[in-house]
Design a protein around this motif. Structure first.
Motif, PDB file in Angstrom:
ATOM      1  N   LYS A 234      14.976  -3.419  31.485  1.00 23.20           N
ATOM      2  CA  LYS A 234      16.541  -4.344  31.147  1.00 23.20           C
ATOM      3  C   LYS A 234      16.652  -5.029  32.312  1.00 23.20           C
ATOM      4  CE  LYS A 234      19.343  -4.659  27.802  1.00 23.20           C
ATOM      5  NZ  LYS A 234      19.703  -4.451  26.615  1.00 23.20           N
ATOM      6  N   SER A 236      19.041  -7.641  34.928  1.00 29.09           N
ATOM      7  CA  SER A 236      20.807  -7.647  34.652  1.00 29.09           C
ATOM      8  C   SER A 236      21.523  -9.165  34.887  1.00 29.09           C
ATOM      9  CB  SER A 236      20.820  -7.099  36.229  1.00 29.09           C
ATOM     10  OG  SER A 236      20.075  -7.803  37.223  1.00 29.09           O
ATOM     11  N   SER A 237      19.978 -10.388  34.567  1.00 33.23           N
ATOM     12  CA  SER A 237      20.721 -11.591  35.265  1.00 33.23           C
ATOM     13  C   SER A 237      20.842 -11.725  33.934  1.00 33.23           C
ATOM     14  CB  SER A 237      19.745 -12.567  35.479  1.00 33.23           C
ATOM     15  OG  SER A 237      18.642 -12.464  35.507  1.00 33.23           O
ATOM     16  N   PRO A 239      20.917  -9.927  30.551  1.00 35.26           N
ATOM     17  CA  PRO A 239      21.488  -8.498  30.096  1.00 35.26           C
ATOM     18  C   PRO A 239      21.141  -7.960  28.333  1.00 35.26           C
ATOM     19  CG  PRO A 239      23.405  -9.209  31.110  1.00 35.26           C
ATOM     20  CD  PRO A 239      22.082  -9.928  31.161  1.00 35.26           C
ATOM     21  N   ASP A 240      21.133  -8.998  27.714  1.00 37.01           N
ATOM     22  CA  ASP A 240      21.585  -9.179  26.840  1.00 37.01           C
ATOM     23  C   ASP A 240      20.313  -9.211  25.926  1.00 37.01           C
ATOM     24  OD1 ASP A 240      24.344  -9.272  26.488  1.00 37.01           O
ATOM     25  OD2 ASP A 240      23.957 -11.609  26.700  1.00 37.01           O
ATOM     26  N   GLY A 295      17.860 -12.372  39.046  1.00 38.53           N
ATOM     27  CA  GLY A 295      16.645 -11.313  37.930  1.00 38.53           C
ATOM     28  C   GLY A 295      15.829 -10.464  39.202  1.00 38.53           C
TER      29      GLY A 295
END
Ligand code: ASP
Length: 332
Positions: A234, A236-237, A239-240, A295
Motif C-alpha cells: 500500500k 502512504s500518499s 492510504p485508502d 507516494g
C-alpha cells in the motif's frame, strides 16, 4: 603513389586533425562546465508525473551547478520523440533527460525505434520509484476496485481510458491491467498524463492508470476516484487504496521508476558534475519531503549510481520484453 590515394591521405589527415581539434574543444569547454544553462528534456507534457519529478530535481541541481537547469517538455509518441532528441543532441553535457520505465519498454512496444535505449545514452543516475494507481473520473459509477472491474466487464465496448501514448507507463499499465481483466478498451493517447489528467478531471474519458505523483492530489481532493495501487504494497500518499494484488488481480505488479540520462559520450568532467549534483538533489530535504508526500519510493543510494542504472535498464529491457511478449501486447 597515385594522386587519388594521396588525396585520400590528405583528406584523412584533415579529418583526424579536425577530430583532434574538436575533442580538444569539447574537453577545454568541459573544464569550465557548466558555463551556460543546461536543457533538461522531459519527454512528456508539463504538469505530469515526470515533469513534477524533473522540476524538483532541476531546482536542486541548478543550485549545486550554479547554472539554470531549464526543463524542456518534448512530449509525444510515448516519450520516444524527446528521447530521440536527446540521443541526437551534442554530447557536451548541456542536454540531458529525465524519463522513466518507458525507456525500457519502448524497444518491445515500438517496432521502429530510431535509437538504442542502452547504447545511445550515458547514465547519470536513477532518481526514484513511483507506484501507479487505477483512477476513474468522478462521475464513474463504481466506488471500489471490485465494482470497477465488474463495470469494465459490462461496459468494455463503450469505456475509454487515457494514457501518455504508445509505450508510456500509463499505456503499459493500462495494457497489462486490461489484459488481466480480460477486456479490450479503446485508449486515448496524450503527450503526457498532465494533459490527460485535465481531461479526466473534465470527465472526457473514463479511467487511467498513472503514477501517484500525478494522482495523489486529485484523489485526495475528491476530484477523481482512486480504485487501487499497482504495487504489492500500500502507498502512504493514498492510504485508502488497496493493492490490485490483494483484491482483484493476485500477482499484479507494475511500478514506474525515473532516471536521468545524457547523450552517449559526454565529457567525464560533465558526467562527474551531473552525477554529483543529482546525488545532492536526492539528499535535499525539500526533494525528499515532496517525493514522500507524492507516494514515491526512495531508491537505495547504491542503486542510484550510473553503473547501477545501466544494469537496471538492461535488466528492465529484458524483463519487460518477456512480459510484453508473453502478454501478447503491442504498442501499435
Ligand atoms: N505518466 C506518464 C506516463 O504514463 C508520463 C508523464 O506525463 O510523466 O508515462
Amino acid at each position: 603513389m597515385s594522386s587519388s590515394s594521396s588525396f585520400r591521405r590528405a583528406l584523412l589527415s584533415g579529418a583526424l586533425a579536425f577530430a583532434a581539434a574538436s575533442s580538444f574543444a569539447v574537453s577545454a569547454h568541459a573544464q569550465g562546465y557548466p558555463n551556460k544553462p543546461i536543457t533538461l528534456v522531459v519527454p512528456a507534457a508539463a504538469g505530469g508525473p515526470t515533469d513534477t519529478v524533473a522540476r524538483l530535481i532541476a531546482e536542486s541541481m541548478s543550485k549545486t551547478l550554479g547554472q539554470t537547469v531549464v526543463v524542456d517538455n518534448t512530449g509525444g509518441a510515448g516519450g520516444t520523440i524527446g528521447m530521440a532528441r536527446v540521443a541526437r543532441a551534442a554530447p557536451d553535457g548541456y542536454t540531458i533527460a529525465v524519463w522513466h520505465i518507458a525507456h525500457s519498454t519502448a524497444p518491445s512496444l515500438y517496432d521502429d525505434l530510431k535509437y538504442n535505449v542502452v547504447n545511445d545514452f550515458d547514465s547519470i543516475g536513477r532518481i526514484t520509484d513511483v507506484p501507479m494507481t487505477i483512477v476513474g473520473k468522478a462521475a464513474l459509477p463504481p466506488n471500489n476496485i471490485a465494482e470497477f472491474v465488474a463495470w469494465l466487464r459490462a461496459n468494455a465496448a463503450k469505456a475509454t481510458y487515457g494514457h501518455a501514448g504508445i509505450g508510456s507507463a500509463s499505456h503499459l499499465c493500462g495494457l497489462m491491467f486490461l489484459k488481466e481483466v480480460g477486456v479490450k478498451v479503446e485508449g486515448v493517447g496524450y503527450r503526457g498524463t498532465g494533459p490527460a489528467m485535465i481531461d479526466l478531471l473534465a470527465g472526457q474519458f473514463d479511467f487511467m492508470c498513472d503514477q501517484t505523483t500525478g494522482t495523489t492530489g486529485p484523489i485526495k481532493d475528491g476530484k477523481i476516484k482512486g480504485y487501487a495501487v499497482t504495487t504489492k504494497f500500500k502507498v502512504s500518499s493514498v492510504p485508502d487504496l488497496p493493492t490490485l494484488d490483494s483484491t482483484v488481480l493476485p500477482g499484479f505488479e507494475v511500478s514506474a521508476w525515473h532516471a536521468m540520462w545524457a547523450p552517449k559520450g559526454i565529457p567525464k568532467a560533465a558526467t562527474d558534475k551531473l552525477v554529483a549534483a543529482l546525488q545532492i538533489a536526492l539528499k535535499d530535504p525539500k526533494v525528499i519531503e515532496r517525493f514522500a508526500s507524492l507516494g514515491t519510493v526512495p531508491v537505495d543510494p547504491s542503486l542510484t549510481q550510473p553503473a547501477a542504472l545501466k544494469s537496471h535498464l538492461e535488466a528492465e529491457v529484458k524483463r519487460w520484453g518477456e512480459v510484453i511478449k508473453a502478454a501478447g501486447v503491442k504498442g501499435n
